[in-house]
Design a protein around this motif. Sequence first.
Motif, PDB file in Angstrom:
ATOM      1  N   VAL A 126     -76.199  52.119  21.629  1.00 37.54           N
ATOM      2  CA  VAL A 126     -75.016  51.967  22.490  1.00 37.54           C
ATOM      3  C   VAL A 126     -75.427  51.439  23.863  1.00 37.54           C
ATOM      4  CG1 VAL A 126     -73.167  53.207  23.677  1.00 37.54           C
ATOM      5  CG2 VAL A 126     -73.660  53.712  21.280  1.00 37.54           C
ATOM      6  N   LEU A 127     -76.541  51.964  24.408  1.00 43.52           N
ATOM      7  CA  LEU A 127     -77.027  51.491  25.710  1.00 43.52           C
ATOM      8  C   LEU A 127     -77.387  50.011  25.648  1.00 43.52           C
ATOM      9  CD1 LEU A 127     -77.909  52.006  28.626  1.00 43.52           C
ATOM     10  CD2 LEU A 127     -80.144  52.729  27.738  1.00 43.52           C
ATOM     11  N   SER A 128     -78.055  49.613  24.577  1.00 42.43           N
ATOM     12  CA  SER A 128     -78.467  48.212  24.458  1.00 42.43           C
ATOM     13  C   SER A 128     -77.258  47.290  24.356  1.00 42.43           C
ATOM     14  CB  SER A 128     -79.387  48.028  23.248  1.00 42.43           C
ATOM     15  OG  SER A 128     -78.672  48.116  22.029  1.00 42.43           O
ATOM     16  N   ARG A 129     -76.262  47.685  23.568  1.00 40.28           N
ATOM     17  CA  ARG A 129     -75.075  46.852  23.424  1.00 40.28           C
ATOM     18  C   ARG A 129     -74.242  46.832  24.713  1.00 40.28           C
ATOM     19  NH1 ARG A 129     -75.883  43.310  21.338  1.00 40.28           N
ATOM     20  NH2 ARG A 129     -73.760  42.775  20.721  1.00 40.28           N
ATOM     21  N   SER A 130     -74.239  47.953  25.451  1.00 41.57           N
ATOM     22  CA  SER A 130     -73.522  48.005  26.720  1.00 41.57           C
ATOM     23  C   SER A 130     -74.162  47.078  27.747  1.00 41.57           C
ATOM     24  CB  SER A 130     -73.494  49.437  27.254  1.00 41.57           C
ATOM     25  OG  SER A 130     -72.800  50.304  26.377  1.00 41.57           O
ATOM     26  N   LEU A 131     -75.502  47.083  27.818  1.00 41.91           N
ATOM     27  CA  LEU A 131     -76.191  46.185  28.744  1.00 41.91           C
ATOM     28  C   LEU A 131     -75.988  44.724  28.356  1.00 41.91           C
ATOM     29  CD1 LEU A 131     -79.573  48.036  29.439  1.00 41.91           C
ATOM     30  CD2 LEU A 131     -77.665  47.675  31.014  1.00 41.91           C
ATOM     31  N   ALA A 132     -75.971  44.456  27.050  1.00 42.65           N
ATOM     32  CA  ALA A 132     -75.703  43.088  26.611  1.00 42.65           C
ATOM     33  C   ALA A 132     -74.318  42.643  27.068  1.00 42.65           C
ATOM     34  CB  ALA A 132     -75.820  42.995  25.090  1.00 42.65           C
ATOM     35  N   GLY A 133     -73.333  43.542  27.005  1.00 44.30           N
ATOM     36  CA  GLY A 133     -71.994  43.216  27.479  1.00 44.30           C
ATOM     37  C   GLY A 133     -71.933  43.041  28.981  1.00 44.30           C
ATOM     38  N   LEU A 134     -72.668  43.886  29.711  1.00 40.30           N
ATOM     39  CA  LEU A 134     -72.706  43.786  31.167  1.00 40.30           C
ATOM     40  C   LEU A 134     -73.185  42.411  31.606  1.00 40.30           C
ATOM     41  CD1 LEU A 134     -74.026  46.524  33.581  1.00 40.30           C
ATOM     42  CD2 LEU A 134     -74.647  44.145  33.923  1.00 40.30           C
ATOM     43  N   PHE A 135     -74.214  41.907  30.923  1.00 36.27           N
ATOM     44  CA  PHE A 135     -74.782  40.608  31.284  1.00 36.27           C
ATOM     45  C   PHE A 135     -74.172  39.464  30.473  1.00 36.27           C
ATOM     46  CE2 PHE A 135     -78.223  43.518  32.601  1.00 36.27           C
ATOM     47  CZ  PHE A 135     -78.361  43.094  33.914  1.00 36.27           C
ATOM     48  N   ALA A 170     -67.733  48.147  19.802  1.00 39.76           N
ATOM     49  CA  ALA A 170     -66.899  47.823  20.963  1.00 39.76           C
ATOM     50  C   ALA A 170     -67.599  48.048  22.296  1.00 39.76           C
ATOM     51  CB  ALA A 170     -65.619  48.655  20.925  1.00 39.76           C
ATOM     52  N   SER A 171     -68.724  48.769  22.317  1.00 41.04           N
ATOM     53  CA  SER A 171     -69.395  49.054  23.584  1.00 41.04           C
ATOM     54  C   SER A 171     -69.807  47.779  24.307  1.00 41.04           C
ATOM     55  CB  SER A 171     -70.615  49.951  23.345  1.00 41.04           C
ATOM     56  OG  SER A 171     -71.559  49.319  22.500  1.00 41.04           O
ATOM     57  N   TYR A 172     -70.203  46.765  23.551  1.00 42.37           N
ATOM     58  CA  TYR A 172     -70.543  45.464  24.144  1.00 42.37           C
ATOM     59  C   TYR A 172     -69.345  44.912  24.921  1.00 42.37           C
ATOM     60  CZ  TYR A 172     -71.594  40.444  24.310  1.00 42.37           C
ATOM     61  OH  TYR A 172     -71.796  39.146  24.720  1.00 42.37           O
ATOM     62  N   SER A 173     -68.196  44.899  24.272  1.00 42.22           N
ATOM     63  CA  SER A 173     -67.012  44.306  24.872  1.00 42.22           C
ATOM     64  C   SER A 173     -66.442  45.149  26.005  1.00 42.22           C
ATOM     65  CB  SER A 173     -65.944  44.093  23.796  1.00 42.22           C
ATOM     66  OG  SER A 173     -66.425  43.232  22.794  1.00 42.22           O
ATOM     67  N   ALA A 174     -66.659  46.452  25.946  1.00 38.60           N
ATOM     68  CA  ALA A 174     -66.174  47.314  27.021  1.00 38.60           C
ATOM     69  C   ALA A 174     -66.803  46.920  28.356  1.00 38.60           C
ATOM     70  CB  ALA A 174     -66.471  48.778  26.700  1.00 38.60           C
ATOM     71  N   MET A 175     -68.097  46.654  28.330  1.00 39.53           N
ATOM     72  CA  MET A 175     -68.777  46.238  29.553  1.00 39.53           C
ATOM     73  C   MET A 175     -68.424  44.794  29.912  1.00 39.53           C
ATOM     74  SD  MET A 175     -70.282  48.932  30.530  1.00 39.53           S
ATOM     75  CE  MET A 175     -71.421  48.366  31.798  1.00 39.53           C
ATOM     76  N   GLN A 176     -68.298  43.948  28.916  1.00 40.17           N
ATOM     77  CA  GLN A 176     -67.927  42.561  29.184  1.00 40.17           C
ATOM     78  C   GLN A 176     -66.530  42.484  29.799  1.00 40.17           C
ATOM     79  OE1 GLN A 176     -67.390  39.720  25.867  1.00 40.17           O
ATOM     80  NE2 GLN A 176     -69.099  38.580  26.744  1.00 40.17           N
ATOM     81  N   PHE A 177     -65.641  43.357  29.361  1.00 42.10           N
ATOM     82  CA  PHE A 177     -64.288  43.411  29.909  1.00 42.10           C
ATOM     83  C   PHE A 177     -64.320  43.659  31.416  1.00 42.10           C
ATOM     84  CE2 PHE A 177     -60.850  46.412  31.139  1.00 42.10           C
ATOM     85  CZ  PHE A 177     -59.788  45.526  31.090  1.00 42.10           C
ATOM     86  N   ILE A 178     -65.208  44.547  31.839  1.00 45.10           N
ATOM     87  CA  ILE A 178     -65.297  44.885  33.258  1.00 45.10           C
ATOM     88  C   ILE A 178     -65.961  43.772  34.054  1.00 45.10           C
ATOM     89  CG2 ILE A 178     -66.303  46.501  34.928  1.00 45.10           C
ATOM     90  CD1 ILE A 178     -66.131  48.655  32.719  1.00 45.10           C
ATOM     91  N   PHE A 179     -67.014  43.184  33.503  1.00 48.82           N
ATOM     92  CA  PHE A 179     -67.873  42.317  34.304  1.00 48.82           C
ATOM     93  C   PHE A 179     -67.591  40.825  34.163  1.00 48.82           C
ATOM     94  CE2 PHE A 179     -70.273  46.245  34.461  1.00 48.82           C
ATOM     95  CZ  PHE A 179     -70.744  46.244  35.765  1.00 48.82           C
ATOM     96  N   SER A 180     -66.862  40.375  33.114  1.00 42.82           N
ATOM     97  CA  SER A 180     -66.600  38.939  32.992  1.00 42.82           C
ATOM     98  C   SER A 180     -65.866  38.358  34.204  1.00 42.82           C
ATOM     99  CB  SER A 180     -65.810  38.648  31.709  1.00 42.82           C
ATOM    100  OG  SER A 180     -66.670  38.538  30.608  1.00 42.82           O
ATOM    101  N   PRO A 181     -64.786  38.992  34.693  1.00 43.08           N
ATOM    102  CA  PRO A 181     -64.129  38.437  35.887  1.00 43.08           C
ATOM    103  C   PRO A 181     -65.020  38.474  37.117  1.00 43.08           C
ATOM    104  CG  PRO A 181     -62.690  39.994  34.761  1.00 43.08           C
ATOM    105  CD  PRO A 181     -64.054  40.162  34.171  1.00 43.08           C
ATOM    106  N   ILE A 182     -65.878  39.495  37.197  1.00 40.96           N
ATOM    107  CA  ILE A 182     -66.787  39.591  38.349  1.00 40.96           C
ATOM    108  C   ILE A 182     -67.781  38.440  38.341  1.00 40.96           C
ATOM    109  CG2 ILE A 182     -68.585  40.997  39.422  1.00 40.96           C
ATOM    110  CD1 ILE A 182     -67.103  43.465  38.374  1.00 40.96           C
TER     111      ILE A 182
END
Length: 435
Positions: A111-120, A54-66
């Motif tokens: 977790v860091l790698s999946r979080s960055l993937a979600g951010l971008f 879920a770490s990927y989607s957690a960051m995507q949740f924040i940044f997709s609207p941005i």
Amino acid sequence: MRKPSVLVVFLTVFIDLIGFGIVVPLVPLYSRNLVPSVVTPLWAQGLTIGAIIASYSAMQFIFSPIWGRWSDRIGRRPILLISTAGAAGSYVLFALSAGLETPLAALGLMVLSRSLAGLFGGNITVAQAYIADITPPENRSKRMGLIGMAFGLGFIFGPVIGGLSLKYLGTSGPGWVAAVFCAANFLLALAILGESRQASSVKAAQRPHLEQWKHTLTQPRIGLLILVFFLGTFCFSCFESTLPLIVSDNFHIDLKSRQASASTVTYLFAFCGIIGAFVQGGMIGRMVKAMGEPKLIALSMVLTAISFCLIPFIKGASELSWGILFTREGLNWDLMLFALALLSVGSSLTRPPLFGLLSNLTPSNEQGATIGVAQSAGSLARIVGPPFATTLLSYVPPLPYLFCAAVLLLASFMLAKRFQGKHSEVSINSAAQAG
């Protein structure tokens, strides 16, 4: 000046999703091999595996609207380039995490790698807005199907490439190969991707994150479509995160022998991708014309619910191979492939008409922002889905699947009731009064 092109944006999304497809089926397997060395209680192991996914989607949740709002302001092309370059960097970290010998350090870097993937991970949001920019309202559901087709093709080639790179290059191989694909994709997009957003377009009102959510969700029909997308994505994320685990348990595959287990899982994901690409590449346009978007979305969820009632109860003792599929011993694998095919057809018929209808209900200057909210809702579903499913799976394996089947049937009923009697094609001129 480069002209905007549906073919070019399709190619950009497709190559990016190959990288995504290489890594995603392997994350539950890698996590399950590492987590027991760090976490002891059974329930905590399931929750941790789900949290990593879920770490990927957690960051995507924040940044997709941005990313969506920024693309409405500065254009689609710059955001697509940024997200593609960031994805390449995240896969480098994934490769490095797979090579570490210390489980705790490996988990942290994963977790860091999946979080960055979600951010971008804003490329899908922006790609859909890109298509909406250059497509008439009556053709958007069909064109949105190209994004779904890119998903399907990415999950055909990605998992197979991931399995082969794991076999021949070791545990770090899939990450490096995914990084190479995304880096090449960045250079390709830099060279040939044109801008779709017109400089003369009316600028969308810039709202704070929560205000944009409120503005979007308070429009009844748009809000309902986003809720249905949330529920559908929640259920699919439960399936996606547990399929490798439930197959390994039901068919007695030893996850610690990574080569065999990863090959089996990647072949199943590739099979789903083939079905999805066929459905979204050739059937969507005709089915929308025949049924209309609301009925098609409702039907898709019923089909997916039926498949969810089958998958957790299919068990066997034989290894998956071409030869065994045509024997009595392979009957259980045949049933599993039938259930996965039904799921793939159902899930593939949901996204394109839903986003086509959503796009037609949205003013042209808010396409990126509205689709960004929808994608963010999907990301929220992918945050809560995997921990929910992997935790329940540790105790009562069929329960997450049966729960999701009930959720899908409820979503289908709500959609059919709300859009009853509505014509599927909503004029863009009525977007301001949507709902």
